[in-house]
Design a protein around this motif. Structure first.
Motif, PDB file in Angstrom:
ATOM      1  N   VAL A   1       0.895  -0.986   0.085  1.00 31.07           N
ATOM      2  CA  VAL A   1      -0.034  -0.003  -0.065  1.00 31.07           C
ATOM      3  C   VAL A   1       0.723   1.196   0.056  1.00 31.07           C
ATOM      4  O   VAL A   1       1.627   1.443   0.778  1.00 31.07           O
ATOM      5  CB  VAL A   1      -1.020  -0.052   1.333  1.00 31.07           C
ATOM      6  N   LEU A   2       0.756   2.129  -1.029  1.00 30.00           N
ATOM      7  CA  LEU A   2       1.505   3.315  -0.890  1.00 30.00           C
ATOM      8  C   LEU A   2       0.647   4.495  -0.852  1.00 30.00           C
ATOM      9  O   LEU A   2      -0.664   4.805  -1.081  1.00 30.00           O
ATOM     10  CB  LEU A   2       1.923   3.588  -2.559  1.00 30.00           C
ATOM     11  N   LEU A   3       1.058   5.068   0.462  1.00 24.68           N
ATOM     12  CA  LEU A   3       0.499   6.415   1.025  1.00 24.68           C
ATOM     13  C   LEU A   3       0.998   7.520   0.479  1.00 24.68           C
ATOM     14  O   LEU A   3       2.140   7.885   0.973  1.00 24.68           O
ATOM     15  CB  LEU A   3       0.362   6.351   2.481  1.00 24.68           C
ATOM     16  N   ASP A   4       0.303   8.344  -0.304  1.00 20.60           N
ATOM     17  CA  ASP A   4       0.767   9.603  -0.913  1.00 20.60           C
ATOM     18  C   ASP A   4       1.954   9.274  -1.849  1.00 20.60           C
ATOM     19  O   ASP A   4       2.773   8.470  -2.035  1.00 20.60           O
ATOM     20  CB  ASP A   4       1.082  10.646   0.162  1.00 20.60           C
ATOM     21  N   CYS A   5       2.282  10.529  -2.801  1.00 20.98           N
ATOM     22  CA  CYS A   5       3.316  10.318  -3.595  1.00 20.98           C
ATOM     23  C   CYS A   5       4.243  11.672  -3.641  1.00 20.98           C
ATOM     24  O   CYS A   5       4.897  11.695  -4.696  1.00 20.98           O
ATOM     25  CB  CYS A   5       2.487  10.397  -5.310  1.00 20.98           C
ATOM     26  N   GLY A   6       4.048  12.393  -2.737  1.00 24.31           N
ATOM     27  CA  GLY A   6       5.064  13.546  -2.684  1.00 24.31           C
ATOM     28  C   GLY A   6       4.791  14.567  -3.649  1.00 24.31           C
ATOM     29  O   GLY A   6       3.579  14.405  -4.174  1.00 24.31           O
ATOM     30  N   TYR A   7       5.758  15.220  -3.896  1.00 29.26           N
ATOM     31  CA  TYR A   7       5.476  16.532  -4.549  1.00 29.26           C
ATOM     32  C   TYR A   7       6.178  16.144  -6.226  1.00 29.26           C
ATOM     33  O   TYR A   7       5.544  16.823  -7.085  1.00 29.26           O
ATOM     34  CB  TYR A   7       6.353  17.710  -4.082  1.00 29.26           C
ATOM     35  N   SER A   8       6.941  15.276  -6.300  1.00 32.00           N
ATOM     36  CA  SER A   8       7.562  15.156  -7.700  1.00 32.00           C
ATOM     37  C   SER A   8       7.818  13.611  -7.602  1.00 32.00           C
ATOM     38  O   SER A   8       7.216  12.682  -7.064  1.00 32.00           O
ATOM     39  CB  SER A   8       8.867  15.826  -7.672  1.00 32.00           C
ATOM     40  N   GLY A   9       8.669  13.232  -8.466  1.00 26.33           N
ATOM     41  CA  GLY A   9       9.126  11.874  -8.951  1.00 26.33           C
ATOM     42  C   GLY A   9      10.287  11.229  -7.748  1.00 26.33           C
ATOM     43  O   GLY A   9      10.770  10.240  -8.120  1.00 26.33           O
ATOM     44  N   VAL A  10      10.611  12.262  -6.757  1.00 22.24           N
ATOM     45  CA  VAL A  10      11.724  11.743  -5.795  1.00 22.24           C
ATOM     46  C   VAL A  10      11.324  10.483  -5.373  1.00 22.24           C
ATOM     47  O   VAL A  10      12.327   9.653  -4.923  1.00 22.24           O
ATOM     48  CB  VAL A  10      11.823  12.990  -4.789  1.00 22.24           C
ATOM     49  N   PHE A  11      10.069  10.249  -4.887  1.00 24.36           N
ATOM     50  CA  PHE A  11       9.708   8.828  -4.256  1.00 24.36           C
ATOM     51  C   PHE A  11      10.251   7.736  -5.198  1.00 24.36           C
ATOM     52  O   PHE A  11      10.546   6.578  -4.513  1.00 24.36           O
ATOM     53  CB  PHE A  11       8.450   8.924  -3.676  1.00 24.36           C
ATOM     54  N   ILE A  12      10.044   8.044  -6.350  1.00 21.21           N
ATOM     55  CA  ILE A  12      10.278   6.931  -7.388  1.00 21.21           C
ATOM     56  C   ILE A  12      11.904   6.487  -7.357  1.00 21.21           C
ATOM     57  O   ILE A  12      12.299   5.568  -7.217  1.00 21.21           O
ATOM     58  CB  ILE A  12       9.715   7.043  -8.600  1.00 21.21           C
ATOM     59  N   GLU A  13      12.566   7.657  -7.324  1.00 21.20           N
ATOM     60  CA  GLU A  13      14.077   7.682  -7.380  1.00 21.20           C
ATOM     61  C   GLU A  13      14.317   7.074  -6.246  1.00 21.20           C
ATOM     62  O   GLU A  13      15.518   5.863  -6.228  1.00 21.20           O
ATOM     63  CB  GLU A  13      14.590   9.001  -7.388  1.00 21.20           C
ATOM     64  N   ASN A  14      14.052   7.443  -5.051  1.00 22.23           N
ATOM     65  CA  ASN A  14      14.410   6.730  -3.711  1.00 22.23           C
ATOM     66  C   ASN A  14      13.915   5.526  -3.829  1.00 22.23           C
ATOM     67  O   ASN A  14      14.740   4.457  -3.133  1.00 22.23           O
ATOM     68  CB  ASN A  14      13.592   7.571  -2.576  1.00 22.23           C
ATOM     69  N   ALA A  15      12.843   4.975  -4.111  1.00 21.50           N
ATOM     70  CA  ALA A  15      12.471   3.642  -4.075  1.00 21.50           C
ATOM     71  C   ALA A  15      13.439   2.951  -5.207  1.00 21.50           C
ATOM     72  O   ALA A  15      13.796   1.539  -4.728  1.00 21.50           O
ATOM     73  CB  ALA A  15      11.208   3.480  -5.004  1.00 21.50           C
ATOM     74  N   ARG A  16      13.825   3.309  -6.354  1.00 19.41           N
ATOM     75  CA  ARG A  16      14.898   2.625  -7.013  1.00 19.41           C
ATOM     76  C   ARG A  16      16.154   2.413  -6.405  1.00 19.41           C
ATOM     77  O   ARG A  16      16.782   1.254  -6.335  1.00 19.41           O
ATOM     78  CB  ARG A  16      15.308   3.338  -8.245  1.00 19.41           C
ATOM     79  N   ARG A  17      16.554   3.339  -5.553  1.00 23.44           N
ATOM     80  CA  ARG A  17      17.814   3.304  -4.815  1.00 23.44           C
ATOM     81  C   ARG A  17      17.839   2.188  -3.763  1.00 23.44           C
ATOM     82  O   ARG A  17      18.646   1.571  -3.269  1.00 23.44           O
ATOM     83  CB  ARG A  17      18.107   4.573  -4.222  1.00 23.44           C
ATOM     84  N   MET A  18      16.409   1.894  -3.151  1.00 19.32           N
ATOM     85  CA  MET A  18      16.233   0.801  -2.231  1.00 19.32           C
ATOM     86  C   MET A  18      15.615  -0.419  -2.857  1.00 19.32           C
ATOM     87  O   MET A  18      15.555  -1.180  -2.118  1.00 19.32           O
ATOM     88  CB  MET A  18      15.213   1.423  -1.104  1.00 19.32           C
ATOM     89  N   ASN A  19      15.781  -0.383  -3.900  1.00 19.30           N
ATOM     90  CA  ASN A  19      15.383  -1.644  -4.948  1.00 19.30           C
ATOM     91  C   ASN A  19      13.864  -2.117  -4.518  1.00 19.30           C
ATOM     92  O   ASN A  19      13.458  -3.267  -4.193  1.00 19.30           O
ATOM     93  CB  ASN A  19      16.036  -2.800  -4.336  1.00 19.30           C
ATOM     94  N   ILE A  20      13.153  -1.000  -4.605  1.00 17.31           N
ATOM     95  CA  ILE A  20      11.515  -1.190  -4.196  1.00 17.31           C
ATOM     96  C   ILE A  20      10.852  -1.219  -5.510  1.00 17.31           C
ATOM     97  O   ILE A  20      11.014  -0.101  -6.296  1.00 17.31           O
ATOM     98  CB  ILE A  20      11.024  -0.208  -3.277  1.00 17.31           C
TER      99      ILE A  20
END
Length: 284
Positions: A34-53
């Motif tokens: 379950v993803l709660l919110d998406c922040g302001y930009s694509g930063v959450f996607i970049e951080n997910a990539r760095r965490m292999n999520i």
């Protein structure tokens, strides 16, 4: 239950993640993602990539409320899904859960839009829409709290310059009735995860206890919307949360330093930021 902070205003010290004035948290429990919110930009996607999520296989996307720092990342999430589809990469179609007013147009001063950039009709092309004012259990342990009753007078902010455009096309004061949160029943007690707590963090926690029937609260994670808050409100909030005897308190996003210092006098305030991973036992 596992909660991963994909983006926050701050980042965890000595970890190489990005921050922005926004919030996004991935919650995993009972086999659900379950993803709660998406922040302001694509930063959450970049951080997910760095965490292999993997964000291509979500069961639910939940919007805590409709403000730009929690919804504008929807554009980047849809881009991620669209590019995956073009390239033949397998992906799921999440259900999108939010209060019915979360996706309306919002105004502030002379700014023409501080709400979602994408309306419900277009979002329905990418997600299975599931608007609700009422609490919704997503799994045996995880619940969306729906519209939060405003019980504590000290958390009432009063009218602001913010406006919204109603379904009838009228511009009216924005009382932020769409502000909601998640709660998870762990083996040790409740974990409450908020977006901004415009409805009041104490109101949210009290509603979570009523909805779940659980008295014990072990942690509250998220934004508490305590920015330049009056001393009386800070103290009343600290008193309420302190009386819960929490194991930890992860105040972040829209909670300023003065508020955290005040809360730390009565609560076990912990460092919070992009890259934080929290786990709570859910074996019983």
């Amino acid at each position: 239950m596992k909660a991963t902070v994909l983006v926050d205003n701050n980042t965890i010290i000595d970890r190489y993640f990005l921050g922005e004035p926004g919030l996004s948290v991935l919650v995993e429990v009972d086999g659900l993602r379950v993803l709660l919110d998406c922040g302001y930009s694509g930063v959450f996607i970049e951080n997910a990539r760095r965490m292999n999520i993997d964000l291509l296989h979500l069961d639910w996307l939940v919007l805590s409320h409709g403000h730009l720092d929690h919804t504008w990342g929807l554009v980047d999430l849809i881009r991620l899904y669209t590019e995956a589809g073009i390239n033949g990469i397998d992906l799921s179609r999440p259900r999108l859960l939010a209060h019915p007013e979360a996706l309306v147009t919002r105004l502030a001063n002379k700014i023409p839009e501080i709400g979602s950039l994408i309306g419900q009709d277009k979002l329905a092309r990418h997600f299975d829409m599931a608007p609700s004012r009422e609490p919704q259990w997503l799994s045996e342990r995880l619940v969306w709290l729906g519209e939060i009753p405003r019980k504590f007078d000290f958390e009432y902010v009063g009218p602001t310059e913010r406006l919204l455009v109603s379904a009838e096309g009228e511009t009216v004061p924005d009382e932020l009735v769409d502000d909601g949160a998640l709660a998870c029943v762990t083996d040790q007690g409740l974990v409450v995860i908020s977006g901004c707590s415009h409805s009041g963090v104490c109101n949210i926690v009290e509603h979570a206890r009523e909805v779940t029937g659980q008295e014990r609260v072990v942690d509250v994670l998220g934004g508490f919307h305590l920015l330049n808050a009056p001393e009386a409100r800070l103290q009343a909030t600290a008193d309420y949360l302190g009386a819960l005897n929490l194991e930890s308190l992860h105040a972040c996003h829209c909670t300023d330093l003065a508020a955290r210092i005040c809360l730390a006098r009565t609560c076990p305030v912990r460092e919070t930021g992009s890259g934080l991973v929290l786990e709570y036992p859910t074996n019983q």
